[in-house]
Scaffold this motif. Structure first.
Motif, PDB file in Angstrom:
ATOM      1  N   SER A 465       0.808  -1.219   0.000  1.00 47.78           N
ATOM      2  CA  SER A 465       0.000   0.000   0.000  1.00 47.78           C
ATOM      3  C   SER A 465       0.840   1.267   0.000  1.00 47.78           C
ATOM      4  CB  SER A 465      -0.935   0.004   1.210  1.00 47.78           C
ATOM      5  OG  SER A 465      -0.191   0.057   2.415  1.00 47.78           O
ATOM      6  N   THR A 466       2.148   1.163   0.281  1.00 49.25           N
ATOM      7  CA  THR A 466       3.003   2.352   0.355  1.00 49.25           C
ATOM      8  C   THR A 466       4.144   2.358  -0.649  1.00 49.25           C
ATOM      9  OG1 THR A 466       4.383   1.338   2.076  1.00 49.25           O
ATOM     10  CG2 THR A 466       2.477   2.630   2.800  1.00 49.25           C
ATOM     11  N   LYS A 468       6.255   2.847  -3.728  1.00 57.26           N
ATOM     12  CA  LYS A 468       6.119   3.645  -4.943  1.00 57.26           C
ATOM     13  C   LYS A 468       7.028   3.149  -6.067  1.00 57.26           C
ATOM     14  CE  LYS A 468       4.737   7.877  -2.540  1.00 57.26           C
ATOM     15  NZ  LYS A 468       5.021   9.328  -2.330  1.00 57.26           N
ATOM     16  N   ASN A 497       1.021   3.796  -6.385  1.00 55.81           N
ATOM     17  CA  ASN A 497       1.200   4.652  -5.208  1.00 55.81           C
ATOM     18  C   ASN A 497       1.971   5.920  -5.561  1.00 55.81           C
ATOM     19  OD1 ASN A 497      -0.077   2.789  -3.413  1.00 55.81           O
ATOM     20  ND2 ASN A 497       1.798   1.576  -3.405  1.00 55.81           N
ATOM     21  N   TYR A 532      -2.354  -0.985  -8.896  1.00 55.30           N
ATOM     22  CA  TYR A 532      -0.954  -1.127  -8.475  1.00 55.30           C
ATOM     23  C   TYR A 532       0.038  -0.990  -9.625  1.00 55.30           C
ATOM     24  CZ  TYR A 532       2.999  -2.490  -5.588  1.00 55.30           C
ATOM     25  OH  TYR A 532       4.183  -2.479  -4.903  1.00 55.30           O
TER      26      TYR A 532
END
Length: 859
Positions: A465-466, A468, A497, A532
């Motif tokens: 979720s974090t 990049k 992200n 994603y």
């Protein structure tokens, strides 16, 4: 299959070393387990289980499970049921006797004076009332299935729970596992075998199903999706699709039942039922409010793809199926599955239509026998049946499975109000379990390791979720070839992200021998928002790519990267004819949910031969001179149509699930046009390709993968722009490649090719005593290409063309052919093929035969 096996392996790593030990008070003797039919292996409900010489007892439930205990020192169980021999079981005094599996044997059954015994009986179909009964059921099955209605709609709730099976570790005694002692608060009991389980994942889906008979169409509108558990952070898109494919809902009225990416013969098959199965009338029983005949069945060959089980047929003269149970035989040639059971129960609507009420699939998976197993339970519940015709607008939407935008963001209140069946207490506590696991550093290390194994990428953020930017794919980090020597590569890609629409990816590589830096950079704008990565379907992407790298003419790895470490091991003559390619390409790709994909591109490319590859021409005096490089510009377009395909979105490209579920036909057509005098381009040409492929299932006798391709270069062009048949000189088996043909051995400007592979799935070897226990599976293949070279592209007849490299010749007036025979399922994962070249045997420096290998994970 590789991704799912790695996911299973994660759970094995999670709490490896668990052992079963739990003691109750010494004076209490307890027993729990399951009672099964010794012939069919199916669980037996309503069987009496009692401590002998006492009144302490119970009945098995609908799933054959029982639990009882005593404090009187009783240590013998008596198991009895009408039509079965009594069974006595000795227990360990003062202990908890868990996970008992008790087989009870039917007494001798009389059928029209033919004596049927559980083993080695003389079975006959003639004058057998059981066979006559199943023929009546099959004759009327099309009238009794819901698809006989002109239209219907219903709501379907699905829940897939995955758990660690028979999980009862010594958490307090093991130094490492002591950190996980809180897990005992989350243990549950398996509905399948009564063993303790630890639920690690729950997936829920709520959908509306719409069916129309004429014109035939089925649409599934998914209005809710929810994923809880350990694998939530691991889902690359493929895991979900793979599980959906493995746990497809079955239709017993079809001739073949599709589950675990295989085809099993249905006990109601219109073509094979009575020749594939033995049938036995067991009893007349009440199932709910319906009187039914209990009809047992077993396959003639227990290693083939069939079931054991029970059909409960109504006695009202309509021969409808009220309920059925399916199990797989214990010695079936099926990998990674210890037990499988499927049950479905039907209900009769007020208009007498029989509809599916509930379906349950139970599976015990294993990676290594004796190690920690996984338990999976797929439950489907149906309600709100309506037989009115849905509006046309429902069926005019593209695609067969439409996921509504709000589906993945439904609040908890939605699920509380709409679940057909409430979650079990331990399933509902998954969020708390995961929160506690996250507090243990060792668990986080395991999750990170699993993420790398499954995705092939290393996340730079704390979690999915974090992150990049992800480094990878990791299997391309090291490789080798004759020109570069040892090759090192590092690359990666941004994620959603960083930006939901803009993505960057690329790599840098360096060869220790040629000492040249290679690179690739790509920017992609996704017109639809991604979760994603850019490869998520449906694609609607505009990409700009620039690359400088080394390639082998006539060798394309279609389903893997050329830098994959597993293709670096070459066999045969060393490949020294290579090219440095510098190219810039602008491309656009658009997918529609009906299986249509459109792709177009413009490309400028510079090709510099290296190694022993030379581009040479004759001058007006017949003297040879060398061309250092060539430059081309082209525009291209491709259409791909795969109606009914169930794709998943991988980072490297769009693939069918496991590359195994190729039920949908795939048609492709493409055209490339050379643009002379554009950005230094030196050539004008037109090149057309077309192909068609299909998997042909032969019921439980395996399947045949077929592909036909054809192509033509319409204009005069040097050989690098003609058609070079795809070759493979790595030790690994590569699809759509010729394994005994050398790179650049042939050149043509028109061709047609055929690629056929037959996976027999053990059809022959399963029937050979002494060999069948190995559970090997046969594979045979045949590849051929037929073409020719027109005079305008033959340098012997058109002198101003590039001369062919040494060892390269036109594909002549006869086809090139090769065939293979092989064995797969060696140690469950290895395939070995022997390839034999069948034509052009007089060519120099060729290998007429060779062995190739592949890792192939399949059920």
């Amino acid at each position: 299959m590789a991704k799912i096996i790695r996911n299973i392996f994660l759970f094995v790593l999670l709490l490896a070393g668990s052992s079963n030990s739990a003691l109750l008070a010494q004076r209490i003797t307890s027993a729990s387990g399951i009672v099964k039919d010794s012939i069919t292996g199916e669980p037996m409900s309503y069987v009496s289980v009692i401590f002998e010489n006492s009144t302490i007892g119970t009945m098995t439930d609908d799933n054959g499970l029982f639990t009882l205990q005593n404090d009187r020192g009783l240590t013998k169980l008596l198991v009895s049921s009408l039509g079965y021999e009594n069974k006595r079981v000795n227990l360990s005094a003062g202990k908890k006797n868990e996970a008992l599996s008790i087989l009870i044997r039917p007494t001798t059954i009389q059928i029209s004076e033919v004596v049927i015994k559980p083993t080695k009986e003389k079975y006959t179909k003639k004058d057998n009332p059981a066979v006559e009964l199943i023929r009546n059921v099959i004759e009327r099955k099309n009238d009794n299935r819901i698809e006989a209605k002109s239209a219907y709609q219903s709501e379907r709730y699905e829940k897939l729970s995955i758990a660690l099976d028979n999980f009862n570790p010594n958490l307090d005694k093991n130094k490492f596992l002591k950190k996980f002692s809180f897990i005992k608060n989350y243990l549950d009991t398996s509905e399948f075998n009564g063993k303790p389980i630890l639920t690690v994942s729950v997936r829920e889906t709520l959908s509306d199903i719409y069916y129309r008979k004429d014109p035939k169409s089925e649409k599934i509108y998914t209005k809710g999706q929810k994923l809880q558990g350990i694998d939530k952070s691991l889902d690359e898109g493929g895991i979900t699709s793979n599980l959906q494919e493995i746990f497809q809902g079955i239709n017993i009225f079809d001739n073949n039942i599709n589950i675990l990416l295989n085809r099993f013969v249905s006990p109601l098959s219109s073509t094979l039922a009575t020749s594939y199965y033995k049938y036995y009338i067991m009893d007349t029983v009440m199932v709910g409010n319906n009187e039914c005949i209990d009809l047992a069945f077993v396959p003639f060959n227990s290693q083939s793809y069939g079931f054991t089980g029970r059909l409960f047929v109504t006695t009202d003269g309509h021969f409808a199926i009220k309920k059925f149970l399916l199990n797989v035989p214990s010695n079936i040639n099926l990998n990674f599955v210890d037990n499988l059971r499927i049950t479905q129960e039907f209900k009769q609507m007020p208009d007498s239509t029989w509809v599916l009420d509930q379906e349950n699939t139970f599976i015990n998976f294993y990676v290594i026998k004796g190690a920690q197993q996984l338990y999976a339970h797929q439950m489907r519940s149906y309600n709100n049946y309506d037989f009115s015709t849905p509006p046309d607008s429902v069926f005019n939407v593209l695609g067969s499975n439409i996921v509504l935008e709000s589906a993945i963001n439904q609040p908890d209140s939605f699920w509380v109000a709409n679940r057909h069946v409430p979650l079990k207490e331990k399933e509902n506590a998954l969020k708390d379990l995961l929160a506690e696991l996250r507090k243990v550093p060792a668990f986080n290390v395991m999750i990170k390791t699993a993420e790398i194994l499954i995705s092939g990428y290393i996340q730079t953020g704390k979690d999915r979720s974090t992150s990049k930017f992800d480094f990878g794919p990791m299997n391309t980090t090291f490789s080798a070839n004759q020109i570069e020597g040892f090759r090192m590569r590092v690359g990666g890609m941004t994620t959603a992200n960083f930006h939901k629409h803009l993505f960057a990816s690329g790599f840098m590589a360096y060869g220790a021998t040629d000492r040249k830096l290679k690179y690739n950079g790509k920017l992609t704008w996704a017109f639809n928002k991604k979760q994603y990565h850019e490869g998520e379907n449906p694609r609607n992407n505009l990409s700009l790519m620039h690359e400088y790298d080394i390639y082998t003419p006539g060798q394309d790895f279609l389903f893997t990267s050329k830098d994959n470490i597993f293709v670096a091991w070459k066999v045969g003559e060393p490949i020294t004819k290579m090219s440095y390619i510098r190219k810039t390409m602008l491309s656009y790709e658009k997918e529609w949910l009906n299986g249509l994909t459109f792709k177009t591109w413009v490309r400028n490319q510079n090709d510099e031969p290296t190694g022993t590859l030379r581009y040479t021409k004759r001058d007006a005096y017949g003297n040879m001179y060398r061309i250092n490089d060539i430059t081309t510009s082209e525009a291209g377009v491709q259409l791909r149509f795969a109606p009914g395909e169930r794709p998943y979105s991988g980072r490297a490209g769009k693939e069918s699930v496991f590359n195994l579920s190729k039920d949908a036909p795939v048609f492709k057509i493409s055209h490339q046009m050379g643009l002379n005098n554009v950005l230094g381009s030196e050539y004008s040409y037109n090149h057309t390709e077309a192909s068609a492929e299909k998997r042909i299932w032969l019921s439980s006798f395996g399947h045949i993968d077929t592909k036909i391709k054809a192509g033509k270069v319409w204009d005069k062009a040097p050989f690098p722009l003609l058609i070079l048949p795809n070759t493979n000189q790595s030790i690994t088996i590569q699809p759509e490649a010729f394994h005994m043909m050398s790179a650049l051995e042939f050149v043509t400007d028109q061709y047609v090719s055929l690629d056929v592979t037959y996976y027999l799935k053990g059809w022959i070897l399963n029937r050979i005593p002494g060999v069948n226990w190995l559970k090997l599976r046969e594979v045979v293949s045949f590849n051929a290409i037929y073409g020719g070279l027109s005079d305008k592209n033959n340098p012997m007849k058109t002198p101003d063309l590039f001369m062919f490299p040494e060892g390269t010749q036109p594909l002549g007036d006869r086809p090139y052919m090769e065939a293979s025979v092989g064995l797969e399922n060696i140690f469950k994962i290895l395939r070995v093929d022997y390839f034999r070249r069948l034509s052009y045997l007089d060519n120099s420096n060729i290998k007429k035969s060779g062995v190739r290998i592949a890792l192939r994970f399949s059920f």
